[in-house]
Scaffold this motif. Structure first.
Motif, PDB file in Angstrom:
ATOM      1  N   SER A 389      11.679  -2.859 -17.234  1.00  0.00           N
ATOM      2  CA  SER A 389      11.218  -2.500 -15.884  1.00  0.00           C
ATOM      3  C   SER A 389      10.145  -3.466 -15.428  1.00  0.00           C
ATOM      4  O   SER A 389       9.370  -3.946 -16.262  1.00  0.00           O
ATOM      5  N   ILE A 390      10.104  -3.741 -14.142  1.00  0.00           N
ATOM      6  CA  ILE A 390       9.030  -4.603 -13.640  1.00  0.00           C
ATOM      7  C   ILE A 390       8.312  -3.909 -12.496  1.00  0.00           C
ATOM      8  O   ILE A 390       8.795  -2.911 -11.950  1.00  0.00           O
ATOM      9  N   ASP A 391       7.152  -4.435 -12.142  1.00  0.00           N
ATOM     10  CA  ASP A 391       6.376  -3.855 -11.053  1.00  0.00           C
ATOM     11  C   ASP A 391       7.033  -4.134  -9.709  1.00  0.00           C
ATOM     12  O   ASP A 391       7.815  -5.070  -9.564  1.00  0.00           O
ATOM     13  N   LEU A 393       5.949  -4.640  -5.494  1.00  0.00           N
ATOM     14  CA  LEU A 393       4.830  -4.840  -4.580  1.00  0.00           C
ATOM     15  C   LEU A 393       4.524  -3.519  -3.891  1.00  0.00           C
ATOM     16  O   LEU A 393       5.425  -2.849  -3.375  1.00  0.00           O
ATOM     17  N   GLU A 396       0.045  -2.050   0.144  1.00  0.00           N
ATOM     18  CA  GLU A 396      -1.251  -2.741   0.225  1.00  0.00           C
ATOM     19  C   GLU A 396      -1.083  -4.220  -0.147  1.00  0.00           C
ATOM     20  O   GLU A 396      -1.623  -5.103   0.524  1.00  0.00           O
ATOM     21  N   GLN A 397      -0.288  -4.482  -1.181  1.00  0.00           N
ATOM     22  CA  GLN A 397      -0.121  -5.859  -1.628  1.00  0.00           C
ATOM     23  C   GLN A 397       0.694  -6.683  -0.652  1.00  0.00           C
ATOM     24  O   GLN A 397       0.401  -7.857  -0.396  1.00  0.00           O
ATOM     25  N   TYR A 400      -1.598  -7.586   2.085  1.00  0.00           N
ATOM     26  CA  TYR A 400      -2.571  -8.586   1.625  1.00  0.00           C
ATOM     27  C   TYR A 400      -1.962  -9.982   1.620  1.00  0.00           C
ATOM     28  O   TYR A 400      -2.560 -10.951   2.089  1.00  0.00           O
ATOM     29  N   LEU A 401      -0.723 -10.072   1.126  1.00  0.00           N
ATOM     30  CA  LEU A 401      -0.060 -11.375   1.025  1.00  0.00           C
ATOM     31  C   LEU A 401       0.157 -12.015   2.383  1.00  0.00           C
ATOM     32  O   LEU A 401       0.243 -13.232   2.496  1.00  0.00           O
ATOM     33  N   HIS A 402       0.298 -11.187   3.406  1.00  0.00           N
ATOM     34  CA  HIS A 402       0.583 -11.742   4.728  1.00  0.00           C
ATOM     35  C   HIS A 402      -0.619 -11.765   5.653  1.00  0.00           C
ATOM     36  O   HIS A 402      -0.501 -12.132   6.800  1.00  0.00           O
ATOM     37  N   SER A 403      -1.758 -11.347   5.131  1.00  0.00           N
ATOM     38  CA  SER A 403      -2.942 -11.386   5.984  1.00  0.00           C
ATOM     39  C   SER A 403      -3.695 -12.670   5.693  1.00  0.00           C
ATOM     40  O   SER A 403      -3.522 -13.284   4.655  1.00  0.00           O
TER      41      SER A 403
ATOM     42  N   ALA B 150       0.734 -17.598   6.694  1.00  0.00           N
ATOM     43  CA  ALA B 150       0.699 -16.363   7.478  1.00  0.00           C
ATOM     44  C   ALA B 150       0.116 -16.646   8.861  1.00  0.00           C
ATOM     45  O   ALA B 150       0.653 -16.220   9.886  1.00  0.00           O
ATOM     46  N   GLU B 227       5.435  -8.962 -13.709  1.00  0.00           N
ATOM     47  CA  GLU B 227       5.905  -9.707 -12.531  1.00  0.00           C
ATOM     48  C   GLU B 227       6.455  -8.725 -11.490  1.00  0.00           C
ATOM     49  O   GLU B 227       6.769  -7.583 -11.820  1.00  0.00           O
ATOM     50  N   VAL B 228       6.550  -9.195 -10.256  1.00  0.00           N
ATOM     51  CA  VAL B 228       7.255  -8.408  -9.242  1.00  0.00           C
ATOM     52  C   VAL B 228       8.568  -9.079  -8.853  1.00  0.00           C
ATOM     53  O   VAL B 228       9.421  -8.452  -8.236  1.00  0.00           O
ATOM     54  N   THR B 245       6.045  -3.418 -17.037  1.00  0.00           N
ATOM     55  CA  THR B 245       5.150  -3.102 -15.920  1.00  0.00           C
ATOM     56  C   THR B 245       3.711  -3.122 -16.419  1.00  0.00           C
ATOM     57  O   THR B 245       3.448  -3.016 -17.608  1.00  0.00           O
ATOM     58  N   ASN B 262      -2.662 -12.105  -5.661  1.00  0.00           N
ATOM     59  CA  ASN B 262      -2.513 -10.879  -4.873  1.00  0.00           C
ATOM     60  C   ASN B 262      -3.683  -9.948  -5.192  1.00  0.00           C
ATOM     61  O   ASN B 262      -4.606 -10.311  -5.911  1.00  0.00           O
ATOM     62  N   THR B 263      -3.654  -8.761  -4.667  1.00  0.00           N
ATOM     63  CA  THR B 263      -4.754  -7.815  -4.850  1.00  0.00           C
ATOM     64  C   THR B 263      -4.315  -6.622  -5.685  1.00  0.00           C
ATOM     65  O   THR B 263      -3.116  -6.361  -5.814  1.00  0.00           O
TER      66      THR B 263
END
Lengths: 408, 408, 408, 408
Positions: A389-391, A393, A396-397, A400-403, B150, B227-228, B245, B262-263
C-alpha cells in the motif's frame, strides 16, 4: 501437458498483472473484432500476452522478431490457443523469416505490436496496401522508437504509434531490471567466468546501461562506462564508475556489453588493443554494435563453442557471445527478460492495444506517449499483487503543491 | 587570512568549473552593468559564486534564504569583495530577515537568483514596483519551481525564470549526491548513532529521496520508502527497498528523512505509533514536512540538545533534528552540500545569469528550461577538470540514429 | 541537566545491552571490592560504561587515552557519579596527560582497561610496584593486542590480559561498522567534500579497512586498497576494489585513510607524487601512519583550518586531517564510534572486567581470548533488544554435525 | 577438437595460476611416482587440474563426486590424457557410482583428493586394506572437513588430511565468490524470475551465505538471513539484512537458498507456511537441507519441468530446483563455480598434493591446515597474473609491529 504448455504455466505463475487484466478482458471483450499483428520474441512470456489478447476477443497473428529467439515448443502450444495464429520457427532463414512476417500482414491487422519496428517498417515500404486498415501500432524498443521518430520527423509515418518503450513503467523496469539481470545471467552461464573483480565495460549509460552497471557492480565488478553524452558520462562518474573512451576501455576491459542502440561501438579500431581472453557481448536491439564483419575478415583464427565465437587478433583471444545479437535472448541458455518484468511490459502492451483499438482512429499519425492512466494502472495492479500500500495525497497536500503564497 | 577567507579558500580548491568560468568572465566581462540580487545560503561555496559574478562585472547584492544557514565569518569576508554587498546574518529574527531581503531589492536587481523563490515572491507581492526593472530570474530548488509553475499557470508570473533546479546537470548531482551525502553526514555527526542495520525511512522517491536511499543502503541500512506516486513506489520496490505507507513505516522506522517538498508528511497521526528512540529529520526545502507544532503541543516533555529536540510521546522518546529544517544545513555541524556539487550547481547559476542578462529581455514571462548548451557546457568543463575524455558520435552513427530504413 | 549529563542521557538511550547488564550488576554487585583503572576516550559512551561498572560495585579511576578526545563536560558529569574518579581534561599537555595516568595508577587498580596499552605499558615500566596488585587487564585495540603479544612472546607480560579487540563481537562491529561509519562522517563533515566519484584510498584491508572500503563504495567512491598481505589483497580485488602499491595510489587518490596499525604508511616517498587537493587522514590507533614530520619539514607552506592542515608540496596542496590522529575522534566535530557499536564493545568490557576480577587470579600471565560465553551473551542481549529471534540447532542437527558416517 | 577438448580449452584460458604451476611441474616432475586418487565433479575445470597433476608426473585415477555433475564429453577427453584414468559417467546409478569409486581405489592411491570425503570414508570403512598405502589426503568442502574433524576427534582418522576448504585462499574465493555467483546465475537462468525487489532468504551466514547475500542484495533483492549462531546473526543484521527464524522467513520468502552444511533446514514445519510461487534451492554440499521426502509424501500434486519440481502444498505452488542438490552444479544449465575461482582452489589442490606426497609420510594422522606458504604462493601467482603489485613490509615496519615500547 507438453513442454510448451509447461513453460507457459510457469510464466503465468509470475505474471499477476496480466492475470488481472485477463479477468477483465474475458468479461468485457474490449478487443472483440480486432485483428492484432505481432512480431515479438516467441517464448513463454509472450505467449501469456497473446492468450490475454485472445481472451479479450482479438484474433492474433504472431511471428518472431529475431530468428534465434523463438522457442518452438511454445510456438506450437501457442498455435493451439483459440484465436491465435503463430508463424514463428527457430532458426528459420531470412526468407522464411520475412515470409512468416508476411503471413501476419496478410491477416490485415488493425493494431500492430512491434519489437524493433519490423511490421511497421514493412507496412510502410513493401506492404503499403495495408496502410488503410491499420488503426495504430505499439512499439516495444528504444531502437524502434528512435527510428519511428526519425520517420515521423520526415513525415513518413502514416499512422499513430504508442511509444511503449519510452513510458516510465516500461523503461524503469524492462530496461533497467530486465536487461540488467538477464544479460548478466546469460553472460555468466554462457561463459562460466567470474564477474567479481573484473573490469566490466558498459557502453552507453541509458536505462539499460545503468541497470547493467549497477548489477555488475553489485556482483563485485569494477565497472567502466563509455558514453557520448557529457551529462550521462558525469552521472556515471559520480555513481562510482570509471568513465573513458572505448579506445581507452578496449585495452583494460575483460567483459564488454554494448547497450547503446547505435552502430559501430566496438570496431576494428578497438579489437587489436584488447587483452587476451576479452569477452564481448551486446544487449542492444540490433547486432550492429560490435563489428563482427571486421573480426570475420581480419581475425587470424576462429574457434566456435556453444554461443561463443573466439577470434584470434594480434595473438590475443577475443570471444563474442551470440554473434553479437541480444545476449540475454540469443545464447543457447539465455531466457530473455525475467518473467515479472515482462508482466509489466506486456500489461502495458495489452492496455495500449485496447487503447489504440478504441482511440487510434481519432489520432493523427505520429509517435505518442503512453497515456499516464495506463502507466499508473499497471503500477497500481503490480503494487496490489505485491500487497504493497502507498500513501495518497491529502487535500491539504494537493493545495500546498499548487499554491505559491505560503511563506518561508 | 581570517576564518571567512580561509573557508572561501578551501571551497575554491574544489570548484574547478567555477574557476574556469571566472577566467572567461574576467576577460569578457559579460555581466558588466548588471545588478544581481541573490537570496541563497550564505556560506563559503556561495561566496565563490558571488565572487565569480563580481569578476564578470556584476554588482551583487545578497542575503540569506534561511535564518540559520548563514556563516557570519563568510558573510563578512564576502562583504569585502569589490562589487559585493552582503546583508545576511546568522540567527536573525524574522523581521531582520525580511529587512535584509528588502535591502537586496532596494538595489533594483536586473537578475534574481533564488533558493526557494523568496525574492521573486516578494517582488510579485510587496515590491511590485520592481517588476519593471527585473529582466529575469533563476531558481535553485524543486519547491521553488513547483510554486513558480503554479504562479505561471495562474498567469501571476510576470517575468521569465530559468528552472535551474530541473535541469539534468542540477538534479542528477545536487539533489542525488548533494542532498544524499550531506543529509547523511549531518545526521551521523549530530546524533552519533549507527546507520548500519537500522530501519531508515525515506519519504519521497524523487531525486533527493533516491540519492539518500541508495547511500543509506550503501552504509548498511534497511531502507523503507514512502511515496504517493505508484510508479516511483514500484521503482523503489524493485531497487530493493521496502515500500509502505507512512503509517506502517512509523511503527518500524528508527531514522526518518523527509524529502518530498510537500507538507504534513509526518504528523500527529504518526508520532504516537513510533518506537522509543526514533530520530526525525527533513531534507526538503521548508520545515513543514514534520508537524513540529503538534509535538510542541502534545508531547509530554521536551529535552533540548545541540540541534536535537527530544519529545516524549506515549512514553517514547522522539527526537527531531534542526527543528525540522534542512538537516544538511541547519544543524550546528551541518555543512550543506559538498563543495564539488555546488561547483556544478553554481556554474549553472553563473551561466544562467549571463544568459538571462543577455536574453531575458526577449523572453515572455514563464518558467524556462535551462538551455541544453549551458548544461552540456558545465558537464564538459567538469569532465575536463577530472581529466576524463568521452567518445563523440561519428558521422556514421549520427546517420544511423536518424535513419529508419536499416534492416533487422 | 547540564551538557555532560544531557550527552550521557543521549548515549544511554542507544545502549540497551549495557542497560541490561547494569540491571543485573545493581542486583548482584559482582564488582564489589574491585578497583578498576581505565584509560579510555572520555566521552559520553565511555561514561555509560563507567557508571555501569560503578553500579556493579567497583571503584573506578579513569583518565583519557588521547589528549584530544576528552569531552570536558562529560568528564565533569562523570566525576560526580558515586564511586567514580575522573582525571581527564581536553587538550592537556604531555606531562599533564601522564600525571593523570599516574593518578589512576595511584589507586592500585585490580583490573585495568586500556585503549592502546597505556596503563599496562606504564605498569610494566615505570610503575612495576603495582604488578602485585593487578589481577588482570582488558585491551580494546588491534594495536594494543599486537604489542601485548609481542610482550608475551618476550616473556615480558606479567599478568593475564583479555584480548577484547580480537573477539568476533568486537571486531565485527567496532572495527567494521564503528570505524567505517565514524571515519567517513568525520571526513565528510570536516572537509565538506564529496565522496561520490572520488578515488578513495584505504591503506590496509583488515576489519577497519574493509568496513571503510565497503561504505565509501556504498556512497559512490571508487575505492583503491593497499595491502602487504597477498591474500587480503586478492580479497579486496575480488570484492571490486583496485589494488595497488601506495606509490601507485599516491598519484591517483583524492582521499586517503590509513587503517593499518603500522607505521610509515604514507611518507616522503609518496607526498611529492600526490594530486593537488589530496586529503589525508588516519583511522588507525596511533598518529604514525602518515609521516607528518616530513611534511612539517619539507612543505613549502602550511595553512591551518579547523582540524585541517594544508601543506604545499611540489606546488600541490595536500591536506591532513586532525594532525594524523584518529580521524573519527580527533577532528573538532568528530564524535567517535556510533553509540550502538560502543554498547557492544563496552558490554564486552563490563563482562570481561567481571570475568577477570573473578577468574584472573587463577590465570597465568599471557594474552587470552574473550571466553565464547561472554561473546555469545552480548550477541544474544543485543538481538533481544532488537526483537530478533534466531533458530536453534535441533538435536538431529547437532548429531548430524558431529557424525561422519552419513552417506552422500 | 571435440566438445570435451573445446571445453577444456575454454577453461584453461581463465586458469593462469594452474598454468604457471604446470610449467614448473613439467620441469620438476614433483609427482613422479605418485598415484593420485580423486573424486571430484568431472567437468572442464577439474580436467585442467588433472592434466596439471599428470604433467607433474602423477598417475591420476578419477571419478565423480556426484552422479549428476559429470560432463561426459569432458570425461572422455580427460581419459585420453596420458597418465589419466577417468571412470565417471553422468547419471550413473548408485551401484555404478560406487563401482567407479572402487576402480579409483583399486589403483592404490598414495594421495586422495575428495570433494565431500567420499574416498576417505570408503577407505576407512569398506577398503581398510588401502590404509597402508595412502600417504595423505586433501579435502575440498566445508562438509567434508566437519566430518573429518569428527572422525579425528573419535580417533577414527588414520592418515593426515589437509583441510583445503578451510584455508583463507579457498573459502574467501571459492565459498564467497564461487558459490555466490554460480548459485545466483543458475537460479536466474533456471527459473527466469527476477531477483530485484524479491524477498531472498539465505539460510546460514557462513562464507557461502554471506557471498550469496551480498550478491543477491547487489542485484536488488531484499535479503533475509537465518542463523543459529548469535554473532553471525548480528553481523547479518548490521550488514543490512533482516534476520529471523526460518519459521518467520517461510511465510515471507520468495526465493530460498540453503548454505548451512547441516540437515533439515527447510522442513515440513515450514512448507505449509509458504507463499504461492516460492522457489527453493540448496547451495550446501548434500541434498539434505531441504526435506524433499516430506514434499514427496505430503504434496497434493507434483509438476516436473527442466530442473524444477513444483509441489502443491496447502493450495500453494512450491518449486524445488535440482531436487535439492547443489543448485550451481545440478541444474541442467548450471556450470558450477566460475573458472577463475576454481583456478585458485585447484592450484591449492595441486600444491597440497605435492606437499602431501613429499611430507605426508612424516605427519601423524589428523586434519591439518594448509601451510601458509602454499596459500601465499597461490595468492602471489594470482596477483602476478592480474598484473597487480602490492606493498611489502619495510624493516622499520616489521620492527614496529613487534615492538611494544614505542609511546603514544
Amino acid at each position: 501437458m507438453d513442454s510448451g504448455e509447461l513453460k507457459m504455466g510457469w510464466a503465468r505463475q509470475y505474471m499477476p498483472v496480466l492475470a488481472e487484466i485477463r479477468k477483465r478482458f474475458e468479461k468485457e471483450q474490449p478487443l472483440a473484432g480486432a485483428t492484432v499483428g505481432m512480431a515479438l520474441h516467441v517464448e513463454a512470456k509472450t505467449a501469456v500476452l497473446v492468450e490475454t489478447m485472445a481472451a479479450g476477443g482479438a484474433e492474433v497473428h504472431i511471428t518472431g522478431c529475431n530468428p534465434l529467439s523463438t522457442q518452438d515448443d511454445v510456438a506450437q502450444a501457442l498455435g493451439r490457443v483459440p484465436g491465435v495464429h503463430c508463424y514463428a520457427t527457430r532458426g528459420c532463414d531470412i526468407e522464411e523469416y520475412y515470409a512468416a512476417m508476411d503471413k501476419v500482414l496478410d491477416a490485415s491487422p488493425n493494431v500492430t505490436i512491434d519489437d524493433g519496428m519490423d511490421l511497421i517498417h514493412r507496412i510502410h515500404t513493401l506492404r503499403r496496401d495495408l496502410l488503410g486498415s491499420v488503426i495504430g501500432g505499439c512499439e516495444e524498443t528504444t531502437t524502434g522508437i528512435q527510428r519511428l521518430r526519425a520517420m515521423a520527423d520526415e513525415g513518413a509515418l502514416e499512422f499513430p504509434v504508442l511509444a511503449v518503450n519510452d513510458t516510465p513503467m516500461k523503461r524503469s523496469f524492462d530496461n533497467i531490471h530486465g536487461t540488467g539481470e538477464s544479460a548478466l545471467s546469460s553472460i555468466m552461464i554462457t561463459t562460466n567466468t567470474l564477474i567479481g573483480g573484473k573490469w566490466f565495460v558498459v557502453a552507453g549509460y541509458g536505462y539499460c546501461g545503468r541497470g547493467l552497471a549497477r548489477m555488475a557492480h553489485g556482483l563485485g565488478a569494477k565497472v567502466i562506462v563509455t558514453e557520448v553524452d557529457p551529462r550521462r558520462a558525469l552521472e556515471a562518474h559520480m555513481d562510482g564508475y570509471q568513465v573513458m573512451t572505448m579506445k581507452e576501455a578496449a585495452a583494460i576491459g575483460e567483459i564488454f556489453v554494448t547497450t547503446t542502440g547505435n552502430t559501430s561501438i566496438i570496431t576494428g579500431e578497438h579489437f587489436p588493443l584488447m587483452r587476451n581472453g576479452a569477452i564481448l557481448s551486446n544487449a542492444g536491439h540490433f547486432n550492429v554494435e560490435i563489428d563482427i564483419p571486421w573480426l570475420e575478415e581480419h581475425a587470424e583464427t576462429k574457434e566456435t563453442r556453444d554461443s561463443i565465437d573466439t577470434y584470434l587478433v594480434n595473438g590475443n583471444r577475443i570471444s563474442v557471445l551470440a554473434e553479437g545479437r541480444l545476449v540475454n535472448l540469443a545464447t543457447t541458455k539465455g531466457m530473455g527478460h525475467p518473467v515479472e518484468v515482462m508482466d509489466l511490459s506486456f500489461a502495458l502492451q495489452a492496455l495500449c492495444t485496447e487503447y489504440m483499438y478504441k482511440n487510434g482512429g481519432s489520432l493523427k499519425s505520429g509517435v505518442y506517449d503512453v497515456p499516464y492512466e495506463i502507466d499508473a494502472k499497471v503500477a497500481y495492479l503490480k503494487l496490489a499483487s505485491l500487497g504493497v500500500s502507498i500513501d495518497e495525497l491529502t487535500e491539504e497536500q494537493k493545495i500546498y503543491l499548487h499554491s505559491w503564497n505560503a511563506g518561508t
